[in-house]
Design an enzyme around this catalytic site. Structure first.
Site, short mmCIF file in Angstrom:
data_model
loop_
_atom_site.label_atom_id
_atom_site.label_comp_id
_atom_site.label_asym_id
_atom_site.label_seq_id
_atom_site.Cartn_x
_atom_site.Cartn_y
_atom_site.Cartn_z
N ARG A 1 0.85 -1.19 0.00
CA ARG A 1 0.00 0.00 0.00
C ARG A 1 0.88 1.24 0.00
O ARG A 1 1.97 1.25 0.58
CB ARG A 1 -0.90 0.02 1.24
CG ARG A 1 -2.12 -0.89 1.13
CD ARG A 1 -3.17 -0.25 0.25
NE ARG A 1 -4.43 -0.95 0.34
CZ ARG A 1 -4.93 -1.73 -0.60
NH1 ARG A 1 -4.24 -1.93 -1.71
NH2 ARG A 1 -6.10 -2.29 -0.46
N GLU B 1 -3.89 7.81 -5.85
CA GLU B 1 -4.00 7.19 -7.18
C GLU B 1 -5.46 7.17 -7.64
O GLU B 1 -6.36 7.12 -6.82
CB GLU B 1 -3.44 5.76 -7.14
CG GLU B 1 -4.15 4.82 -6.19
CD GLU B 1 -3.49 3.45 -6.11
OE1 GLU B 1 -4.26 2.47 -6.11
OE2 GLU B 1 -2.25 3.35 -6.02
N HIS C 1 -1.36 -0.02 -10.26
CA HIS C 1 -1.98 -0.80 -9.20
C HIS C 1 -2.68 -2.02 -9.79
O HIS C 1 -3.88 -2.23 -9.62
CB HIS C 1 -2.98 0.05 -8.41
CG HIS C 1 -3.30 -0.53 -7.06
ND1 HIS C 1 -3.76 0.22 -6.02
CD2 HIS C 1 -3.24 -1.81 -6.58
CE1 HIS C 1 -3.97 -0.54 -4.96
NE2 HIS C 1 -3.66 -1.79 -5.28
#
Length: 315
Positions: free
Chosen positions: A234, A263, A281
């Site tokens: 994370r 993000e 991601h």
């Protein structure tokens, strides 16, 4: 019997949406023009939230849903779900561990290889004609036989370490305690010392208030101008400002990152750097794993509404 109302916070793949809509009345929060009004209009009937790891469920959202019984997270991370608010009302929370572990580990190791060997630049070198006009591509750094550190030897960290052993790497790890399954690896409790020992530092721990910015300025400086930081956990685990400063100044050699603060609107400073590999991601982003994640979300919801034991409870 009427289908239970569930609030879908963000979009799921179409194959999951079809399955959910067959069993539930799916209320798509992400399509609402006015989200607050949408929640208020449907609050009285919503019994479940289906969300994604990075979207979670805030205390404010939970407070608006008086009949909420369960929050089912599509992802392994649940740090964006307010667990205190859920515990206070005995609301169950589930996630999707294990099914994404190997894909996340694969991407972490792939990012290490791509960044260390300069493969993105090398492809450009061929495609833009530089190979023909400038000759051989500049030399990069090897991976095999070097020192790797794994910060967080949980499911994903352990799978990363297993893969690194195939490169004959000298592996160390940090965690809250030495792990019985860490055989052949060196346990180093202090993340700063782990970084100082490492050529490659993988961040693979779960995010929490305790781990927030655990990869601090001191850790980054200890990794040093020849080191590489790889984050498949994370964004909150890393002090992003310290990371940017170190990448810009050369205090840190390079980074490979799959997650970012705010993000997908990552800090534009990252885009100006040639010593960072950025990814959207997508560490769990394979068809096979995403289908397994969606099924586990549905299995948790089905178990809850059937009064059965939850397959993967968080609380």
């Amino acid at each position: 019997m009427a289908k239970p109302d569930i609030l879908l916070v963000g979009p799921y793949p179409e194959w999951d949406l079809v399955e959910l809509e067959a069993q539930y009345n799916v209320l798509k929060l992400y399509e609402a023009e006015d989200r607050d009004t949408f929640v208020q209009d449907h609050a009285g009937g919503i019994r479940a939230i289906a969300t994604r790891g990075e979207l979670g469920a805030s205390a404010d959202l939970i407070a608006q849903l008086p009949k909420l019984e369960i929050v089912s997270v599509y992802g392994v991370g649940y740090d964006a779900v307010n667990l205190d608010a859920c515990r206070a009302r005995s609301i169950r929370v589930t996630n999707t561990p294990d099914v994404l572990t190997n894909d996340v580990a694969d991407l972490g190791v792939a990012m290490m290889l791509v960044q260390s060997r300069g493969m993105i630049g090398a492809e450009t070198w061929v495609k833009d004609g530089s190979w023909g006009t400038k000759g051989l591509y500049p030399l990069k750094r090897r991976v095999w036989g070097r020192k790797a550190g794994v910060l967080g030897l949980g499911r994903i960290g352990f799978e990363v370490a297993k893969r690194l052993k195939g490169f004959d790497m000298d592996i160390a790890y940090s965690d809250v305690a030495e792990k019985p399954y860490g055989e052949g690896m060196t346990f180093i409790p202090d993340p700063v010392e782990l970084a100082r020992r490492s050529d490659f530092l993988f961040v693979t721990l779960a995010a929490s208030t305790v781990t927030c910015h655990i990869v601090s300025k001191n850790v980054i400086e200890a990794l040093g101008p020849e080191g590489m930081l790889i984050n498949i956990s994370r964004a909150s685990n890393i002090d992003e400002e310290a990371l940017l400063e170190a990448l810009e100044s050369g205090a840190l050699g390079s980074a490979a990152l799959d997650v970012f603060e705010a993000e997908p609107k990552l800090n534009p400073r990252f885009l100006k750097l040639d010593n960072v590999l950025v990814q959207p991601h997508h560490a769990s982003g394979t068809i096979e794993t995403r289908k397994a994640m969606g099924k586990l979300v549905r299995d948790n919801l089905a178990a809850h509404f059937a009064g059965a034991a939850l397959p993967t409870p968080v609380i």
